[in-house]
Design an enzyme around this catalytic site. Structure first.
Site, mmCIF file in Angstrom:
data_model
loop_
_atom_site.group_PDB
_atom_site.id
_atom_site.type_symbol
_atom_site.label_atom_id
_atom_site.label_comp_id
_atom_site.label_asym_id
_atom_site.label_seq_id
_atom_site.Cartn_x
_atom_site.Cartn_y
_atom_site.Cartn_z
ATOM 1 N N GLY A 53 1.574 25.867 0.328
ATOM 2 C CA GLY A 53 0.134 25.990 0.125
ATOM 3 C C GLY A 53 -0.364 25.135 -1.031
ATOM 4 O O GLY A 53 -1.308 25.501 -1.722
ATOM 5 N N GLU A 58 2.888 30.416 1.936
ATOM 6 C CA GLU A 58 3.125 29.969 0.553
ATOM 7 C C GLU A 58 4.067 30.961 -0.139
ATOM 8 O O GLU A 58 3.874 32.174 -0.054
ATOM 9 C CB GLU A 58 1.773 29.848 -0.178
ATOM 10 C CG GLU A 58 1.829 29.748 -1.671
ATOM 11 C CD GLU A 58 2.654 28.584 -2.221
ATOM 12 O OE1 GLU A 58 2.601 27.481 -1.643
ATOM 13 O OE2 GLU A 58 3.373 28.803 -3.214
ATOM 14 N N HIS A 107 -32.363 15.836 -11.472
ATOM 15 C CA HIS A 107 -32.537 17.106 -10.750
ATOM 16 C C HIS A 107 -33.102 16.835 -9.373
ATOM 17 O O HIS A 107 -33.977 15.976 -9.238
ATOM 18 C CB HIS A 107 -33.515 17.998 -11.540
ATOM 19 C CG HIS A 107 -33.806 19.291 -10.853
ATOM 20 N ND1 HIS A 107 -32.913 20.338 -10.865
ATOM 21 C CD2 HIS A 107 -34.878 19.693 -10.115
ATOM 22 C CE1 HIS A 107 -33.421 21.351 -10.177
ATOM 23 N NE2 HIS A 107 -34.618 20.978 -9.709
ATOM 24 N N VAL A 160 6.366 21.042 0.999
ATOM 25 C CA VAL A 160 6.772 21.873 -0.147
ATOM 26 C C VAL A 160 7.100 21.032 -1.382
ATOM 27 O O VAL A 160 7.609 21.571 -2.362
ATOM 28 C CB VAL A 160 7.986 22.761 0.203
ATOM 29 C CG1 VAL A 160 7.630 23.774 1.278
ATOM 30 C CG2 VAL A 160 9.194 21.925 0.620
ATOM 31 N N GLY A 161 6.820 19.745 -1.331
ATOM 32 C CA GLY A 161 7.073 18.919 -2.504
ATOM 33 C C GLY A 161 7.733 17.621 -2.100
ATOM 34 O O GLY A 161 8.006 17.382 -0.917
ATOM 35 N N GLY A 214 0.823 -1.217 0.000
ATOM 36 C CA GLY A 214 0.000 0.000 0.000
ATOM 37 C C GLY A 214 0.848 1.255 0.000
ATOM 38 O O GLY A 214 0.379 2.324 -0.381
HETATM 39 C C1 FAD Z 1 -0.163 13.399 2.954
HETATM 40 C C2 FAD Z 1 -0.312 12.860 1.558
HETATM 41 C C3 FAD Z 1 -1.580 12.784 1.013
HETATM 42 C C4 FAD Z 1 -1.732 12.292 -0.277
HETATM 43 N N1 FAD Z 1 -3.015 12.227 -0.780
HETATM 44 C C5 FAD Z 1 -3.193 11.757 -2.020
HETATM 45 C C6 FAD Z 1 -4.513 11.662 -2.551
HETATM 46 O O1 FAD Z 1 -5.503 12.017 -1.898
HETATM 47 N N2 FAD Z 1 -4.663 11.154 -3.799
HETATM 48 C C7 FAD Z 1 -3.580 10.749 -4.537
HETATM 49 O O2 FAD Z 1 -3.769 10.299 -5.678
HETATM 50 N N3 FAD Z 1 -2.315 10.815 -4.062
HETATM 51 C C8 FAD Z 1 -2.101 11.310 -2.811
HETATM 52 N N4 FAD Z 1 -0.827 11.364 -2.318
HETATM 53 C C9 FAD Z 1 0.294 10.921 -3.187
HETATM 54 C C10 FAD Z 1 0.444 9.399 -3.180
HETATM 55 O O3 FAD Z 1 0.641 8.955 -1.840
HETATM 56 C C11 FAD Z 1 1.632 8.968 -4.044
HETATM 57 O O4 FAD Z 1 1.523 9.545 -5.317
HETATM 58 C C12 FAD Z 1 1.661 7.450 -4.200
HETATM 59 O O5 FAD Z 1 1.840 6.849 -2.935
HETATM 60 C C13 FAD Z 1 2.777 7.016 -5.160
HETATM 61 O O6 FAD Z 1 2.756 5.617 -5.272
HETATM 62 P P1 FAD Z 1 4.088 4.813 -5.646
HETATM 63 O O7 FAD Z 1 3.670 3.403 -5.832
HETATM 64 O O8 FAD Z 1 4.823 5.503 -6.724
HETATM 65 O O9 FAD Z 1 5.036 4.939 -4.353
HETATM 66 P P2 FAD Z 1 4.830 4.754 -2.789
HETATM 67 O O10 FAD Z 1 3.406 4.709 -2.399
HETATM 68 O O11 FAD Z 1 5.708 5.781 -2.149
HETATM 69 O O12 FAD Z 1 5.423 3.308 -2.515
HETATM 70 C C14 FAD Z 1 6.769 3.037 -2.626
HETATM 71 C C15 FAD Z 1 7.108 1.840 -1.753
HETATM 72 O O13 FAD Z 1 8.440 1.434 -2.053
HETATM 73 C C16 FAD Z 1 9.144 1.169 -0.851
HETATM 74 N N5 FAD Z 1 10.560 1.362 -1.148
HETATM 75 C C17 FAD Z 1 11.209 2.535 -1.385
HETATM 76 N N6 FAD Z 1 12.488 2.285 -1.707
HETATM 77 C C18 FAD Z 1 12.659 0.949 -1.680
HETATM 78 C C19 FAD Z 1 13.739 0.068 -1.949
HETATM 79 N N7 FAD Z 1 14.943 0.542 -2.330
HETATM 80 N N8 FAD Z 1 13.537 -1.244 -1.837
HETATM 81 C C20 FAD Z 1 12.339 -1.747 -1.456
HETATM 82 N N9 FAD Z 1 11.270 -0.980 -1.179
HETATM 83 C C21 FAD Z 1 11.415 0.357 -1.314
HETATM 84 C C22 FAD Z 1 8.544 2.162 0.146
HETATM 85 O O14 FAD Z 1 8.754 1.737 1.469
HETATM 86 C C23 FAD Z 1 7.072 2.147 -0.269
HETATM 87 O O15 FAD Z 1 6.354 1.117 0.405
HETATM 88 C C24 FAD Z 1 -0.626 11.851 -1.019
HETATM 89 C C25 FAD Z 1 0.652 11.900 -0.457
HETATM 90 C C26 FAD Z 1 0.813 12.392 0.810
HETATM 91 C C27 FAD Z 1 2.194 12.439 1.404
#
Ligand code: FAD
Length: 447
Positions: free
Chosen positions: A170, A192, A427, A254-255, A47
């Protein structure tokens, strides 16, 4: 997989168990591939950031802040996350995917080392690999994480509310979490650097959110840089002038930067762009054997984009498709009102030399919105003037996060303004606004 230098062969190895990684693994397994998925936290990490520290806990906080209170958030955040994680684990197990705990890094010769604290590394040789290691928050040099300075994960893990919170940034995460804490009675200031809230979104959407934040008592400081925090005070600078903000805690949002600096990318022939994103073509392939998805790949850092790319690259690497466009990616902020955008914007229309038209309807035109006591928002469609094909939409309204799915369907299916104008929409609903926006755009096309 064996310990020592000898590597056991694997058909497809996925690095990272977030949405990008596990969706890729599930699709590849469904296509008959033998899949190993490596995550730092093993099955407990399934997840990824979205489920454990991002989308899901933040939406639990937003919902409980709106309807209940902080105690309900504390009671619910753990069980909600664990239920969803366990459901992913069941899916992955049913699909026969081997999940391994450890930190994965590429080595030359199509090998991957898997490191676990206190153990010798183990090694696998892959035919194909998918990099889905996600991203981590960017630090502001004057505000290193630690103590009172938190990232989003730290804020979502709090067991007690601070009296005051300064949010640096922001954008979507800062606005969502700042709004939720303000609703819970925390004195919130959002700082911001640019001249507007939600700078990544259509310029017309932010003001609705700014007005609602003002009504909640949130202070917003635009065009200001945070330069330090001590003794419950955040120091800011704007145009050479110093400002101070009460802040028991500071959220820095901030990113994010991609997790590509510690995965041995140099051993693979893949190329990193400035900022650390993996260079891929439309296919998601970084090399003939390695694909990259989600936050490590160009595009908005969003969970649904990661998942769609995961499914796409599984098909590309399994030679089911040569390339599949992941399509229009909706952007959503769970603010008040919620705002969302997909595809072309009003700014695109303004720059199109008259080739695009816009139909905008204010939210107050909706009977349903008025019954909800809301009139602050809009629904807009952007379309090609001559064909009427709908290319984009923006929504600022209650449930914009749900309404934008309708707009995404219109864009993806190539719907035409006249069709939407002629549809019988129920509606009184907020969805009717799409019909009205289509009618307004048809009129604009004729002008
Ligand atoms: C506070 C917050 C709220 C957000 N809300 C939303 C939202 O409402 N809607 C939305 O679409 N997006 C949201 N996002 C963004 C979203 O969480 C990410 O875009 C998404 O999780 C990216 O998925 P991913 O599979 O690329 O990576 P991730 O979910 O970051 O998963 C990467 C996984 O790889 C593992 N990992 C990293 N390096 C290694 C390694 N070298 N070896 C083995 N395992 C490793 C990590 O532990 C992690 O489990 C939010 C983010 C934050 C921080």
């Amino acid at each position: 997989m064996v310990v020592g230098q000898v590597a056991e062969g694997r058909d497809l190895v996925v690095l990272g168990g977030g949405l990008g990684g596990y969706e890729a693994a599930l699709r590849a397994a469904a296509l008959g591939r033998t899949v190993m998925l490596v995550d730092r936290a093993g099955v407990k990490g399934l997840g990824g950031e979205c489920l454990h520290r991002g989308c899901i806990p933040s939406k639990v906080l937003i919902e409980r802040a709106h309807h209940d209170g902080f105690d309900e958030y504390l009671a619910d955040r753990g069980p909600v996350v664990e239920d969803l994680r366990a459901a992913v684990e069941r899916q992955v197990r049913r699909a026969g995917i081997e999940v391994v705990e450890g930190q994965a890094r590429f080595l030359p010769g199509e090998r991957i080392a898997i490191d676990r604290p206190g153990e010798l590394p183990s090694f696998v040789q892959y035919r194909h690999a998918i990099l889905a290691t996600g991203s981590r928050p960017v630090e502001v040099p004057a505000l290193p994480f630690g103590g009172a300075v938190l990232d989003a994960a730290g804020l979502l893990a709090l067991d007690e509310l601070p009296r005051s919170l300064a949010v640096v940034g922001g954008g979507a995460i800062g606005v969502e979490l700042g709004t939720a804490l303000a609703r819970l009675g925390v004195a919130v200031t959002i700082v911001e650097l640019t001249d507007r809230l939600l700078p990544g979104l259509d310029r017309d959407l932010g003001p609705f959110v700014g007005a609602a934040l003002g009504a909640l008592g949130v202070r917003v400081e635009l065009g200001a840089a945070a330069v330090g925090h001590a003794d419950g005070v955040l120091r800011l600078e704007r145009d050479g002038a110093a400002l101070e903000v009460a802040a028991d805690r500071v959220l820095v949002a901030v990113g994010r930067r991609p997790n590509t600096d510690d995965v041995g990318i140099e051993a693979t022939g893949a190329v990193l762009e400035a900022g650390g994103l993996v260079r891929t073509g439309d296919t998601g392939l970084a090399t003939p054997r390695i694909a990259a998805v989600g936050d490590v790949r160009v595009g908005p850092a969003l969970a649904h984009k990661a998942a769609a790319e995961g499914r796409m690259v599984a098909e590309v690497l399994s030679a089911v498709v040569g390339h599949r466009d992941v399509g229009a990616v909706p952007l959503i902020v769970f603010s008040d009102p919620e705002v969302a955008s997909v595809g072309a914007t009003a700014a695109d229309a303004a720059a199109s030399d008259g080739e695009l038209v816009v139909g905008t309807v204010p939210l107050r035109a909706s009977g349903r919105a008025r019954t909800m006591g809301r009139s602050d928002g809009l629904v807009r469609l952007v379309a090609e003037r001559t064909s009427g094909v709908i290319l984009g939409a923006q929504v600022a309204a209650p449930h914009a996060s749900e309404l934008i799915s309708t707009a995404t369907v219109l864009v993806e299916m190539g719907a035409v303004l006249e069709d939407v104008d002629g549809m019988v929409l129920p509606h009184p609903t907020l969805g009717e606004l799409f019909g009205m926006a289509a009618a307004a755009a048809v009129q604009a096309s004729a002008a």
